[in-house]
Enzyme design. Structure first.
Site, PDB file in Angstrom:
ATOM      1  N   LYS A  19      44.201   0.579 -18.587  1.00 24.38           N
ATOM      2  CA  LYS A  19      45.417   0.626 -17.776  1.00 24.38           C
ATOM      3  C   LYS A  19      45.596  -0.654 -16.959  1.00 24.38           C
ATOM      4  O   LYS A  19      46.669  -1.250 -16.964  1.00 24.38           O
ATOM      5  CB  LYS A  19      45.382   1.827 -16.810  1.00 24.38           C
ATOM      6  CG  LYS A  19      45.277   3.171 -17.509  1.00 24.38           C
ATOM      7  CD  LYS A  19      45.257   4.314 -16.517  1.00 24.38           C
ATOM      8  CE  LYS A  19      44.035   4.327 -15.597  1.00 24.38           C
ATOM      9  NZ  LYS A  19      42.755   4.525 -16.298  1.00 24.38           N
ATOM     10  N   ARG A  98      46.967  11.878 -10.167  1.00 25.26           N
ATOM     11  CA  ARG A  98      45.669  12.263 -10.718  1.00 25.26           C
ATOM     12  C   ARG A  98      45.529  13.768 -10.843  1.00 25.26           C
ATOM     13  O   ARG A  98      44.526  14.239 -11.361  1.00 25.26           O
ATOM     14  CB  ARG A  98      44.536  11.778  -9.800  1.00 25.26           C
ATOM     15  CG  ARG A  98      44.477  10.276  -9.665  1.00 25.26           C
ATOM     16  CD  ARG A  98      43.886   9.669 -10.910  1.00 25.26           C
ATOM     17  NE  ARG A  98      42.582   9.134 -10.685  1.00 25.26           N
ATOM     18  CZ  ARG A  98      42.318   7.841 -10.495  1.00 25.26           C
ATOM     19  NH1 ARG A  98      43.286   6.952 -10.490  1.00 25.26           N
ATOM     20  NH2 ARG A  98      41.095   7.439 -10.342  1.00 25.26           N
ATOM     21  N   ARG A 137      32.436  -3.665 -17.505  1.00 24.15           N
ATOM     22  CA  ARG A 137      33.641  -4.114 -16.773  1.00 24.15           C
ATOM     23  C   ARG A 137      33.291  -5.021 -15.605  1.00 24.15           C
ATOM     24  O   ARG A 137      32.355  -4.766 -14.857  1.00 24.15           O
ATOM     25  CB  ARG A 137      34.408  -2.888 -16.264  1.00 24.15           C
ATOM     26  CG  ARG A 137      35.569  -3.272 -15.365  1.00 24.15           C
ATOM     27  CD  ARG A 137      36.627  -2.220 -15.295  1.00 24.15           C
ATOM     28  NE  ARG A 137      36.193  -0.988 -14.649  1.00 24.15           N
ATOM     29  CZ  ARG A 137      36.999   0.073 -14.505  1.00 24.15           C
ATOM     30  NH1 ARG A 137      38.241   0.045 -14.993  1.00 24.15           N
ATOM     31  NH2 ARG A 137      36.551   1.150 -13.907  1.00 24.15           N
ATOM     32  N   ARG A 170      32.144  -3.101 -10.183  1.00 20.75           N
ATOM     33  CA  ARG A 170      32.607  -2.135  -9.187  1.00 20.75           C
ATOM     34  C   ARG A 170      31.493  -1.195  -8.758  1.00 20.75           C
ATOM     35  O   ARG A 170      30.676  -0.769  -9.568  1.00 20.75           O
ATOM     36  CB  ARG A 170      33.774  -1.319  -9.745  1.00 20.75           C
ATOM     37  CG  ARG A 170      35.087  -2.032  -9.606  1.00 20.75           C
ATOM     38  CD  ARG A 170      36.214  -1.346 -10.335  1.00 20.75           C
ATOM     39  NE  ARG A 170      36.211   0.107 -10.144  1.00 20.75           N
ATOM     40  CZ  ARG A 170      37.184   0.904 -10.580  1.00 20.75           C
ATOM     41  NH1 ARG A 170      38.221   0.386 -11.228  1.00 20.75           N
ATOM     42  NH2 ARG A 170      37.116   2.189 -10.376  1.00 20.75           N
ATOM     43  N   ARG A 181      33.926  10.694 -12.602  1.00 18.60           N
ATOM     44  CA  ARG A 181      35.342  10.323 -12.700  1.00 18.60           C
ATOM     45  C   ARG A 181      35.934  10.810 -14.019  1.00 18.60           C
ATOM     46  O   ARG A 181      37.059  11.303 -14.052  1.00 18.60           O
ATOM     47  CB  ARG A 181      35.504   8.813 -12.529  1.00 18.60           C
ATOM     48  CG  ARG A 181      35.500   8.418 -11.047  1.00 18.60           C
ATOM     49  CD  ARG A 181      34.947   7.021 -10.825  1.00 18.60           C
ATOM     50  NE  ARG A 181      35.625   6.017 -11.569  1.00 18.60           N
ATOM     51  CZ  ARG A 181      35.033   4.965 -12.152  1.00 18.60           C
ATOM     52  NH1 ARG A 181      33.718   4.808 -12.049  1.00 18.60           N
ATOM     53  NH2 ARG A 181      35.734   4.094 -12.810  1.00 18.60           N
TER      54      ARG A 181
END
Ligand code: ADP
Ligand code: ADP
Ligand code: ZN
Length: 229
Positions: A19, A98, A137, A170, A181
């Site tokens: 995204k 969400r 990431r 992160r 998550r």
């Protein structure tokens, strides 16, 4: 923004679907401004404030920040976008809604503001691929740009191509927080897609392709909806 105050697009999909990567690529080409709720939280947490500490209690565990606080921060950002980018068509909203309550709150807020969601892009990617993407990431500390150690490496290791900022992993891209998550996504967020199917807004995109192919698919699907008067 246009006379009707703003034509926004929502981008959805599980963690790691791409995204953020796609939003940064397509928003400028569609006259939209990328607004990511996760980025809003990361910015607040970077400043040493009471609000930042409160958000961190949820964020680092991979839990959702309370709906009301999240909606308020999103609306404040939409107001700021309108001020700062009067010629933009609207926002590309990433990370919200969400859950069902957030989806309904967003509908009410849009009606009150005389703005509209014109499309909801859903990027689909199989779970095994998501885990591979999230473990590599890297994020720019300065501008929020997203990279991947293997799949989308920066030109110079550890340094952002866009702004020269430092890249970091992160604090919630740990295996435990990723599991939590993704579990929240499949339980609470994925069901919200039905809401947008019923509203005729949903566009499904195959996210398990090279980055450029995903970008082209999103642009082809969104252009007619976003550019319509
Ligand atoms: P999201 O915002 O949906 O959580 P990101 O845009 O942060 O996803 O992408 C997750 C990771 O996967 C990042 O490291 C990114 O560089 C990488 N990535 C994004 N899209 C692709 C793709 N099409 N193929 C391979 N890797 C990708
Ligand atoms: P990801 O999609 O990879 O989990 P985000 O950057 O979108 O990453 O969000 C990171 C964290 O920010 C979430 O785990 C949650 O704590 C918080 N957050 C982001 N968006 C929302 C939202 N709409 N409602 C509640 N919490 C949110
Ligand atoms: Zn940067």
């Amino acid at each position: 923004m246009g006379v009707d105050g703003g034509r926004h697009v929502v981008i959805m999909g599980p963690q790691g679907a791409g995204k953020g990567t796609q939003a940064a690529l397509v928003a400028p080409r569609l006259g939209l401004i990328h607004v990511a709720t996760g980025d809003l939280f990361r910015q607040v947490m970077a400043s040493d404030s009471e609000l930042g500490r409160e958000i961190r209690r949820y964020y680092d565990r991979g839990a959702l920040v309370p709906d009301e606080l999240t909606l308020r921060m999103l609306m404040e950002r939409l107001d700021a976008v309108k001020q700062e980018h009067p010629d933009a068509r609207g926002a590309l909203i990433d990370g919200f809604p969400r859950n069902q309550a957030q989806a309904e709150a967003l509908d009410r807020a849009m009606a009150e503001r005389n703005e509209r969601i014109v499309a909801v892009v859903h990027i689909a990617v199989p779970r095994e691929v998501l885990l591979e993407r999230l473990s590599g990431r890297l994020i720019c500390a300065t501008c929020g740009a997203t990279y991947h150690r293997l799949f989308n490496p920066p030109k110079q290791a550890g340094v952002c191509d866009v702004c020269g900022g430092q890249l970091y992993q992160r604090s919630d891209d740990t295996p435990e927080a990723v599991e939590r998550r993704l579990a929240i996504y499949y339980e609470q967020t994925e069901p919200v897609l039905r809401h947008y199917t019923e509203a005729g807004l949903r566009i499904d995109i195959d996210g398990n392709q090279p980055i450029e192919a995903v970008t082209e698919a999103i642009l082809a699907a969104l252009r007619p909806r976003v550019e319509a008067a």
